[in-house]
Motif scaffolding. Structure first.
Motif, PDB file in Angstrom:
ATOM      1  N   SER A   1       0.822  -1.228   0.000  1.00 13.55           N
ATOM      2  CA  SER A   1       0.000   0.000   0.000  1.00 13.55           C
ATOM      3  C   SER A   1       0.852   1.271   0.000  1.00 13.55           C
ATOM      4  O   SER A   1       0.386   2.325  -0.433  1.00 13.55           O
TER       5      SER A   1
ATOM      6  N   PHE B   1       1.267   2.896   2.459  1.00 14.23           N
ATOM      7  CA  PHE B   1       0.662   3.736   3.506  1.00 14.23           C
ATOM      8  C   PHE B   1       1.339   3.403   4.836  1.00 14.23           C
ATOM      9  O   PHE B   1       1.161   2.307   5.390  1.00 14.23           O
TER      10      PHE B   1
ATOM     11  N   VAL C   1       2.213   3.769   8.814  1.00 11.11           N
ATOM     12  CA  VAL C   1       1.572   4.163  10.078  1.00 11.11           C
ATOM     13  C   VAL C   1       2.533   3.869  11.229  1.00 11.11           C
ATOM     14  O   VAL C   1       3.219   2.841  11.246  1.00 11.11           O
TER      15      VAL C   1
ATOM     16  N   ASN D   1       2.925  -0.529  11.074  1.00  9.54           N
ATOM     17  CA  ASN D   1       2.162  -1.529  10.320  1.00  9.54           C
ATOM     18  C   ASN D   1       3.104  -2.453   9.566  1.00  9.54           C
ATOM     19  O   ASN D   1       4.198  -2.059   9.134  1.00  9.54           O
TER      20      ASN D   1
ATOM     21  N   GLU E   1       2.909  -5.258   6.521  1.00  3.80           N
ATOM     22  CA  GLU E   1       2.065  -5.855   5.480  1.00  3.80           C
ATOM     23  C   GLU E   1       2.579  -7.228   5.064  1.00  3.80           C
ATOM     24  O   GLU E   1       3.653  -7.671   5.488  1.00  3.80           O
TER      25      GLU E   1
ATOM     26  N   THR F   1      -1.768  -8.775   7.293  1.00  2.66           N
ATOM     27  CA  THR F   1      -1.269  -7.423   7.631  1.00  2.66           C
ATOM     28  C   THR F   1      -1.676  -7.023   9.042  1.00  2.66           C
ATOM     29  O   THR F   1      -2.817  -7.223   9.460  1.00  2.66           O
TER      30      THR F   1
ATOM     31  N   CYS G   1      -1.870  -3.820  11.753  1.00  5.72           N
ATOM     32  CA  CYS G   1      -1.820  -2.358  11.883  1.00  5.72           C
ATOM     33  C   CYS G   1      -0.804  -1.941  12.945  1.00  5.72           C
ATOM     34  O   CYS G   1      -0.494  -2.709  13.870  1.00  5.72           O
ATOM     35  N   ALA G   2      -0.359  -0.709  12.846  1.00  5.55           N
ATOM     36  CA  ALA G   2       0.620  -0.154  13.795  1.00  5.55           C
ATOM     37  C   ALA G   2       0.092  -0.211  15.237  1.00  5.55           C
ATOM     38  O   ALA G   2       0.826  -0.565  16.167  1.00  5.55           O
ATOM     39  N   GLU G   3      -1.180   0.133  15.399  1.00  6.42           N
ATOM     40  CA  GLU G   3      -1.762   0.178  16.743  1.00  6.42           C
ATOM     41  C   GLU G   3      -1.745  -1.208  17.387  1.00  6.42           C
ATOM     42  O   GLU G   3      -1.382  -1.371  18.548  1.00  6.42           O
TER      43      GLU G   3
ATOM     44  N   PRO H   1      -7.702   5.165  13.693  1.00 10.05           N
ATOM     45  CA  PRO H   1      -7.575   3.707  13.808  1.00 10.05           C
ATOM     46  C   PRO H   1      -8.726   2.966  13.132  1.00 10.05           C
ATOM     47  O   PRO H   1      -9.876   3.406  13.193  1.00 10.05           O
TER      48      PRO H   1
ATOM     49  N   CYS I   1      -8.694  -2.296  15.152  1.00  6.57           N
ATOM     50  CA  CYS I   1      -7.831  -1.726  16.198  1.00  6.57           C
ATOM     51  C   CYS I   1      -8.665  -1.101  17.314  1.00  6.57           C
ATOM     52  O   CYS I   1      -8.327  -1.218  18.495  1.00  6.57           O
TER      53      CYS I   1
HETATM   54  N1  THU Z   1      -3.263   0.675   8.911  1.00  8.32           N
HETATM   55  C1  THU Z   1      -2.771   0.822  10.175  1.00  8.32           C
HETATM   56  O1  THU Z   1      -1.604   0.535  10.449  1.00  8.32           O
HETATM   57  N2  THU Z   1      -3.616   1.273  11.129  1.00  8.32           N
HETATM   58  C2  THU Z   1      -4.929   1.563  10.935  1.00  8.32           C
HETATM   59  O2  THU Z   1      -5.674   1.736  11.889  1.00  8.32           O
HETATM   60  C3  THU Z   1      -5.445   1.674   9.560  1.00  8.32           C
HETATM   61  C4  THU Z   1      -4.629   0.974   8.537  1.00  8.32           C
HETATM   62  C5  THU Z   1      -2.358   0.166   7.872  1.00  8.32           C
HETATM   63  C6  THU Z   1      -2.685  -1.220   7.395  1.00  8.32           C
HETATM   64  C7  THU Z   1      -2.094  -1.218   6.005  1.00  8.32           C
HETATM   65  O3  THU Z   1      -0.717  -1.579   6.105  1.00  8.32           O
HETATM   66  C8  THU Z   1      -2.170   0.218   5.560  1.00  8.32           C
HETATM   67  O4  THU Z   1      -2.423   0.984   6.723  1.00  8.32           O
HETATM   68  C9  THU Z   1      -3.263   0.479   4.533  1.00  8.32           C
HETATM   69  O5  THU Z   1      -4.494   0.010   5.000  1.00  8.32           O
END
Ligand code: THU
Length: 139
Positions: free
Chosen positions: A25, A27, A29, A45, A47, A54, A56-58, A92, A96
């Motif tokens: 992604s 993206f 975090v 995060n 992936e 995957t 998430c960071a939280e 979040p 999460c």
């Molecule tokens: N992601 C997070 O780390 N935390 C969130 O609460 C929302 C999404 C990450 C998961 C994935 O690696 C990327 O953002 C895109 O969804």
């Protein structure tokens, strides 16, 4: 929450962006979770080529803490953006928020969403998860 503490937590979350593993992604975090004992647990995060594993960071931050026996928390800071560029708050995801419901008091746990140390807002878990389902519902 004291401004200095919020800024420290945002800085820790921003530092995590460099570890964020996002070949799919892009993206990135970062999160910093503050336990009631004063210790910080950071997370990014992570992936996966199979997508659904995957994390998430939280949740990375929460699971690091819980896996070390720490289950009581005060606050979490979260930053994120495409290619690690912080333009909007990274709120979040639902999963999460549900993990937060498991370990945090919805009325006192604070969620700091930031784009920088200067630009942030603080929400309670209740703000972001009204009528949430948690351990108290099973009593
Ligand atoms: N992601 C997070 O780390 N935390 C969130 O609460 C929302 C999404 C990450 C998961 C994935 O690696 C990327 O953002 C895109 O969804």
């Amino acid at each position: 929450m004291d401004k200095k503490l919020a800024e420290e937590m945002i800085e820790l979350a921003i530092e995590q962006l460099k570890f964020s593993y996002t070949p799919y992604s892009g993206f990135k975090v970062g999160a910093a979770l503050l336990a009631k004992d004063g210790k910080f647990y950071t997370g990014c995060n992570i992936e996966n080529a199979s997508y659904t594993p995957t994390n998430c960071a939280e949740r990375t931050a929460f699971f690091k803490a819980v896996s070390e026996g720490v289950t009581e928390f005060r606050a979490i800071s979260i930053v994120g953006g495409k290619d690690g560029i912080l333009t909007e708050y990274a709120a979040p995801c639902g999963v999460c928020r549900q993990v937060m419901m498991e370990f945090c008091d919805p009325d006192t746990f604070q969620i700091i969403l930031a784009t920088s140390k200067e630009q942030y807002e603080i929400f309670t878990l209740r703000d972001l998860m009204p009528l949430g389902f948690g351990p108290d519902n099973l009593i």
